[in-house]
Design an enzyme around this catalytic site. Structure first.
Site, PDB file in Angstrom:
ATOM      1  N   LYS A 151       0.844  -1.208   0.000  1.00  0.00           N
ATOM      2  CA  LYS A 151       0.000   0.000   0.000  1.00  0.00           C
ATOM      3  C   LYS A 151       0.873   1.250   0.000  1.00  0.00           C
ATOM      4  O   LYS A 151       0.691   2.150  -0.800  1.00  0.00           O
ATOM      5  CB  LYS A 151      -0.928  -0.019   1.213  1.00  0.00           C
ATOM      6  CG  LYS A 151      -1.964   1.101   1.194  1.00  0.00           C
ATOM      7  CD  LYS A 151      -2.791   1.164   2.472  1.00  0.00           C
ATOM      8  CE  LYS A 151      -3.877   0.130   2.487  1.00  0.00           C
ATOM      9  NZ  LYS A 151      -4.790   0.289   3.634  1.00  0.00           N
ATOM     10  N   GLU A 157      10.015  -6.002   3.976  1.00  0.00           N
ATOM     11  CA  GLU A 157      10.235  -7.291   3.317  1.00  0.00           C
ATOM     12  C   GLU A 157       9.873  -7.225   1.836  1.00  0.00           C
ATOM     13  O   GLU A 157      10.619  -7.684   0.964  1.00  0.00           O
ATOM     14  CB  GLU A 157       9.388  -8.402   3.981  1.00  0.00           C
ATOM     15  CG  GLU A 157       9.729  -8.684   5.427  1.00  0.00           C
ATOM     16  CD  GLU A 157       8.847  -7.931   6.406  1.00  0.00           C
ATOM     17  OE1 GLU A 157       8.652  -8.429   7.524  1.00  0.00           O
ATOM     18  OE2 GLU A 157       8.343  -6.849   6.059  1.00  0.00           O
ATOM     19  N   GLY A 207      -5.213  -5.082   5.573  1.00  0.00           N
ATOM     20  CA  GLY A 207      -4.401  -6.055   4.831  1.00  0.00           C
ATOM     21  C   GLY A 207      -5.002  -7.451   4.782  1.00  0.00           C
ATOM     22  O   GLY A 207      -5.126  -8.065   3.721  1.00  0.00           O
ATOM     23  N   ARG A 208      -5.411  -7.958   5.960  1.00  0.00           N
ATOM     24  CA  ARG A 208      -5.909  -9.344   6.008  1.00  0.00           C
ATOM     25  C   ARG A 208      -7.303  -9.475   5.414  1.00  0.00           C
ATOM     26  O   ARG A 208      -7.802 -10.577   5.228  1.00  0.00           O
ATOM     27  CB  ARG A 208      -5.884  -9.861   7.447  1.00  0.00           C
ATOM     28  CG  ARG A 208      -6.646  -9.024   8.448  1.00  0.00           C
ATOM     29  CD  ARG A 208      -6.341  -9.445   9.880  1.00  0.00           C
ATOM     30  NE  ARG A 208      -6.897  -8.532  10.884  1.00  0.00           N
ATOM     31  CZ  ARG A 208      -6.320  -7.409  11.301  1.00  0.00           C
ATOM     32  NH1 ARG A 208      -5.163  -7.026  10.778  1.00  0.00           N
ATOM     33  NH2 ARG A 208      -6.890  -6.671  12.241  1.00  0.00           N
ATOM     34  N   GLU A 239      -4.808 -12.169  14.062  1.00  0.00           N
ATOM     35  CA  GLU A 239      -4.370 -10.773  13.997  1.00  0.00           C
ATOM     36  C   GLU A 239      -5.534  -9.842  14.350  1.00  0.00           C
ATOM     37  O   GLU A 239      -5.339  -8.761  14.897  1.00  0.00           O
ATOM     38  CB  GLU A 239      -3.824 -10.452  12.598  1.00  0.00           C
ATOM     39  CG  GLU A 239      -2.993  -9.186  12.545  1.00  0.00           C
ATOM     40  CD  GLU A 239      -2.224  -9.015  11.256  1.00  0.00           C
ATOM     41  OE1 GLU A 239      -1.010  -9.296  11.235  1.00  0.00           O
ATOM     42  OE2 GLU A 239      -2.837  -8.616  10.239  1.00  0.00           O
ATOM     43  N   HIS A 252      -3.803 -38.246  10.478  1.00  0.00           N
ATOM     44  CA  HIS A 252      -2.562 -38.980  10.727  1.00  0.00           C
ATOM     45  C   HIS A 252      -1.510 -38.091  11.380  1.00  0.00           C
ATOM     46  O   HIS A 252      -0.343 -38.450  11.449  1.00  0.00           O
ATOM     47  CB  HIS A 252      -2.026 -39.563   9.409  1.00  0.00           C
ATOM     48  CG  HIS A 252      -2.961 -40.558   8.795  1.00  0.00           C
ATOM     49  ND1 HIS A 252      -2.884 -41.908   9.052  1.00  0.00           N
ATOM     50  CD2 HIS A 252      -4.017 -40.388   7.968  1.00  0.00           C
ATOM     51  CE1 HIS A 252      -3.855 -42.533   8.397  1.00  0.00           C
ATOM     52  NE2 HIS A 252      -4.548 -41.630   7.726  1.00  0.00           N
ATOM     53  N   LYS A 280       9.131  -5.290  14.862  1.00  0.00           N
ATOM     54  CA  LYS A 280       9.715  -4.593  13.702  1.00  0.00           C
ATOM     55  C   LYS A 280      10.669  -3.491  14.165  1.00  0.00           C
ATOM     56  O   LYS A 280      11.731  -3.278  13.583  1.00  0.00           O
ATOM     57  CB  LYS A 280       8.612  -3.988  12.835  1.00  0.00           C
ATOM     58  CG  LYS A 280       7.820  -5.002  12.028  1.00  0.00           C
ATOM     59  CD  LYS A 280       7.060  -4.317  10.904  1.00  0.00           C
ATOM     60  CE  LYS A 280       5.607  -4.176  11.197  1.00  0.00           C
ATOM     61  NZ  LYS A 280       4.786  -3.682  10.106  1.00  0.00           N
TER      62      LYS A 280
END
Length: 560
Positions: free
Chosen positions: A214, A220, A274-275, A361, A392, A517
């Site tokens: 954005k 990153e 964001g999410r 979050e 399993h 961060k």
């Protein structure tokens, strides 16, 4: 937004539910499941979906009390405020309008008095036009070759949601046909291994990179973007960047500075978290490049169908509301801290990781929306794997260890059916046999008396006893088309919002991601000065100093 400093735990409905827990502790799902009227009242159909929550540790009375809690928590008003564009994300002073991203063209959804739906459709139309140019080959790379491979760079919400949808559609017959000869990859981690994996086998001449950030400052994402810019320019020259890189961003100045034509930047807005951004250009651009806009539009319509259901359906028949209330019941009253998301569909293998972010979050908060410390637990630990793989792996614990409420998600019609001659059932029927059996195994368990009747030796009876009374719910989808994937996404998004609204927290900020961060910035400065000037380690505790020292001594990073 009017805010009240009262906590939901002070309401009569909350106190009533606290007292009701003792009644529920005296029940067992074996008995509750024998009440046909109860079970019938806990099944719900909408738009091809079937929800069965009869295996929750709840009675009809429990559901009435939970609906009273919704009333006391002002859930109706909070949902209205969200759809009306009020600034319900109060700590960031923003609207929360991911529903506008998939609204029909003629809908009116306002943020700050302005209808945002036309803006949304301007971007969608731009995505449609651009993706058709790329897919048809009318837009080509620097050497004249069609761009058939796409790498989308983004992290968190810019990655997990689009990856979930892509993985779900990869084996859908219609989507397979539309994606022939194309590849879509997602680069998220700052780890150079992720870069190596993403570019492995790709040719810069046929690759388009979509940079999703954005602000165009996400550490990153921008390091990965610079790394791939270097990969492109090393092979094709600096002028190739404008042909091989596009952006999903609102910071046009930094986009242009990076070397990307601002005309090839696709916008999204502050009212998209964001999410919750899969339905914005963040997800729709890479997915349209891979599958074509017509497939992706069906995904948006599926989500929109649930949005309308959520907004307008009475709570006792409202899927996201009921799921949200049951999660509050499990976490805050029955004391179950986790939730397993178990899709019996390999195509949904990336669903649980996405919902992990959406849920944890959003609702991993310790204070109310007014900043008051909470005296009750919120949020849950979400995890999951597709069935039967999970069986399993961790089902042992779910059956005989801790109690973990489970979401079983099944699909009636397989994307890729297989019928083998001589087999008792099809491969999909074999899978679904487990989908139907596991919830009952958790609910009913197996008693020592049953084991004795089966002549199990005495010393093994304690080991083979299953207590049962372990809650789950089942969601059955007719198929896994783009439309159904949209429905599933929206159900879980709204369920998480309902939980947050009832708990009285802000499900739309994420201050908890900030501190790490900030501390990483100090470490980054130290690594730079230690490697370039040989400066000694300063300002860290003994433990971190020791670890950093070992890392610097033994890592073989080139001197800069």
């Amino acid at each position: 937004m009017t805010s009240s400093t009262a906590l939901v735990c002070d309401t009569e409905a909350w106190k009533d539910l606290k007292g009701h827990v003792e009644d529920i502790k005296k029940t067992h799902l074996r008995d509750l499941m024998s009440d046909v009227n109860r079970c019938e009242s806990m099944m719900l159909e909408f738009d091809g979906l079937l929800l069965d929550y009869s295996r929750q540790r709840a009675t009809v009375e429990t559901m009435d009390k939970l609906l009273n809690l919704a009333k006391d928590a002002q859930l109706t008003e909070k949902i209205s405020r969200m759809f009306n564009g009020e600034h319900i994300n109060s700590t960031e002073n923003r609207s929360v309008l991911h529903v506008a991203l998939r609204a029909p063209k003629d809908a009116v959804i306002k943020a700050d008095g302005k209808n945002v739906v036309p803006e949304v459709w301007n971007v969608l139309d731009k995505i449609k036009e651009f993706s058709e140019k790329i897919r048809s080959g009318s837009w080509v790379g620097a050497t004249g070759k069609p761009l058939k491979d796409v790498i989308a760079i983004g992290i968190g919400g810019s990655f997990l949601g689009p990856l979930f949808v892509h993985t779900a559609l990869q084996t859908d017959p219609e989507s397979v046909e539309c994606a022939k000869g194309r590849q879509l990859r997602f680069l998220a981690n700052i780890d150079p291994v992720d870069v190596a994996r993403n570019i492995n086998g790709l040719n810069p001449e046929t690759t388009l990179v979509v940079v999703v950030s954005k602000t165009f400052t996400t550490a990153e994402t921008m390091l990965n973007a610079r790394t791939l810019r270097e990969w492109i320019t090393a092979a094709l020259g600096a002028s190739a960047v404008a042909k091989h890189m596009v952006a999903v961003s609102t910071n046009l100045a930094l986009v242009e500075k990076f070397g990307i034509d601002p005309n090839n930047a696709f916008a999204f807005w502050d009212w998209v978290g964001g999410r919750y951004s899969v339905c914005s250009a963040v997800g729709i651009l890479p997915l349209s490049l891979q599958y074509g806009f017509s497939v992706v539009e069906k995904f948006l319509k599926g989500a929109s169908s649930i949005d309308q259901h959520f907004q307008s359906t009475p709570f006792e028949k409202n899927i996201p509301v009921l799921l949200g209330l049951l999660s509050v019941w499990n976490v805050s009253f029955l004391g179950y801290p986790a939730r397993a998301i178990l899709p019996y569909s390999q195509a949904l293998e990336k669903f649980a990781p996405h919902i992990q972010q959406v849920s944890m979050e959003s609702n991993g908060k310790g204070v109310s929306i007014d900043g008051l410390p909470l005296p009750y637990e919120t949020g849950e630990i979400d995890f999951g794997e597709p069935g039967t793989n999970g069986q399993h792996s961790f089902y042992q614990l779910i059956h005989q260890g801790r109690v973990i409420p489970c979401d079983f998600i099944g699909i009636v019609k397989s994307q890729q059916p297989v019928y083998l001659k001589g087999e008792v059932v099809s491969n999909h029927d074999e899978l679904m046999s487990n989908f139907f059996a596991q919830p009952d195994a958790l609910a009913y368990g197996k008693t020592p008396e049953q084991l004795q009747k089966e002549n199990v030796s005495e010393n093994l009876i304690p080991h083979k006893t299953f207590s049962g009374n372990r809650p789950s719910l089942s969601l059955l989808l007719p198929e896994l088309s783009a439309y159904n994937v949209g429905q599933l996404l929206a159900i879980y998004e709204h369920r998480v919002a309902v939980q947050g609204f009832v708990w009285g927290i802000n499900s739309f900020d994420q201050w908890g991601v900030e501190l790490g961060k900030v501390l990483a910035t100090q470490v980054r400065k130290q690594l730079h000065s230690s490697r370039t000037q040989g400066t000694t380690l300063e300002g860290f505790n003994y433990s971190t100093t020791t670890l950093l020292k070992r890392y610097l001594e033994t890592s073989s990073e080139p001197q800069m």
